[in-house]
Design an enzyme around this catalytic site. Structure first.
Site: not given
Ligand code: GLY
Ligand code: MN
Ligand code: MN
Length: 438
Positions: A38, A241, A258, A269, A348, A352, A359, A383, A387, A404, A406
């Site tokens: 539920d 991730h 992050d 973000d 990466h 974005h 995103h 960002e 790594y 990272r 960002e």
């Molecule tokens: N937190 C997801 C990204 O940085 O794209």
């Molecule tokens: Mn992020």
């Molecule tokens: Mn991001």
């Protein structure tokens, strides 16, 4: 709390209808999703539906009829005192019409009866086919109901056009009202990152730091994290991730976080990386300053004079030079860019679009295959990262360092405006804040 702007949402619908020229658009919101038995997942409206309505309830559909006379119609849940006692307030069609500024509103239970009538003799159907099998089946059913009436002289829409493409280009340019909201979302998240630097220390657990973010988000009016927070100590930061968030923070490790919030639909973000103990080691500092320099180069190339990929190219150039300098990559800059060996450490892209979706909607290339030019009103993340997993070809003092940095950046006529600067990030500022709060 930012005041709801009925005019803003009605203007968006008008803009979409003038792009449609003639036809009918059908845009349902997201369904509620069961978590177990539920219990439901926290409800989140569909971003396209919300962008055009500001309406946050489930079981609602926006219909736009564009032509000689434009009309916006909402189908929503009826008032129902019995259900409202259990589940909370519902606007009901009548209040929804005046409060949100629709031309007509109906009960969602009338959808099957009214939709085929609205679709009759419309030249085109604007709908996003393929996103939801249930809605696809309903739309097909209504289309066939209209087609079955052709002998009575009624025409069914001859074309089905993806409505999202038209909305995407609108969503790419944020209005002053949206920018205000995004600044506030960014400010809440930035404060939470600074707070995390003050509370993190060896012996704490990643989830304890994650809890600080949830606390900071909710107590300042954000309705949710914009995505599952990544709180990654030491080697966990090399999993892009990572979100188990269940390890103990160790002396000598870096902590990569992050995390951003969602405020009235709009995401922030932010990523920050800092030493658990409050002091960067030599190798950590080397790579941290490299990523920070790469980020500065990327941010410097955010302006309407540049295309989407310019920040990525700028960051990559700096990172590759650094990787060569520190013995992570071999060869010249051009060789490393050409053979892609940098991807072992930077796999990466540099950002974005950001907005209602973390995103966010919007194209990155034109139909001719070129990168789109940045435009004032775009909001994007910048960002870069680095790594380093243990490997034979890697100097051991860099092993398990994941970094990272960002930020969220608004494109302005003059260039850019970083809306997340409140989150500190220089080595000096981080070490000073952590020293003062020890
Ligand atoms: N937190 C997801 C990204 O940085 O794209
Ligand atoms: Mn992020
Ligand atoms: Mn991001």
């Amino acid at each position: 709390m930012h005041e709801f702007s009925r005019q803003e949402f009605s203007q968006r619908r008008q803009q979409l209808m003038s792009r449609m020229q003639a036809g009918i658009a059908v845009i349902p919101t997201a369904p509620e999703v069961t978590r177990n038995r539920d219990s439901h997942y926290p409800y989140r409206f569909d971003s396209y539906f919300y962008y055009l309505t500001g309406f946050k309830e489930p079981e609602a559909v926006l219909v736009l009829v564009a032509g000689a006379e434009n009309k916006s119609i909402l189908f929503c849940r009826d008032k129902d005192i019995e259900r409202e006692i259990w589940d909370g307030f519902r606007h009901g069609p009548e209040a929804a019409r005046t409060e949100f500024g629709f031309d007509e509103t109906y009960s969602i239970t009338q959808l099957d009866e009214i939709l085929p009538k609205l679709m009759a003799n419309q030249p085109a159907l604007f709908y996003s086919l393929g996103n939801d099998a249930g809605w696809d089946a309903k739309l097909t059913g209504w289309l066939n109901t209209v087609r079955a009436q052709t002998r009575s002289g009624i025409q069914a829409p001859a074309a089905v056009v993806d409505v999202r493409q038209h909305v995407d280009s609108l969503r790419l340019i944020k209005s002053p009202w949206e920018i205000d909201l995004m600044r506030r979302s960014a400010e809440i998240a930035a404060g939470a990152h600074n707070r995390a630097m003050q509370v993190a220390k060896p012996g704490k657990w990643e989830y304890e730091v994650e809890a600080e973010f949830l606390h900071a988000f909710y107590r300042q009016g954000a309705q949710a994290p914009a995505y599952t927070s990544i709180v990654a100590g030491g080697a966990n930061a090399c999993t892009l991730h990572y979100n188990a968030n269940n390890a103990e923070l160790k002396q000598g490790d870096l902590l990569l976080i992050d995390a951003g919030c969602e405020l009235d639909g709009y995401a922030s973000d932010i990523t920050r990386t800092f030493p658990v103990s409050g002091r960067f080691s030599g190798p950590q500092k080397d790579l941290y300053e490299l990523v920070l320099t790469a980020q500065a180069a990327a941010i410097a190339s955010v302006s309407p004079q540049h295309h989407w990929n310019a920040p990525h190219e700028a960051a990559l150039g700096v990172l590759v030079d650094g990787f060569i300098h520190y013995g992570l990559c071999q060869g010249s800059r051009d060789e490393v860019l050409e053979n892609g060996s940098y991807r072992q450490f930077y796999m990466h892209r540099t950002g974005h679009w950001l907005g209602l979706d973390v995103h966010d909607a919007g194209e990155y290339k034109t139909s001719a295959g070129d990168w789109v030019m940045l435009q004032a009103g775009n909001v994007l993340t910048v960002e870069p990262g680095c790594y380093v997993r243990p490997a034979d070809n890697v100097p051991e003092h860099f092993w398990n360092i994941g970094i990272r940095i960002e930020d969220d950046v608004l494109v302005t006529e003059a260039g850019h405006d970083v809306i997340t600067t409140a989150a500190i990030k220089s080595v000096h500022d981080i070490e000073a804040l952590m020293r003062d709060s020890a």
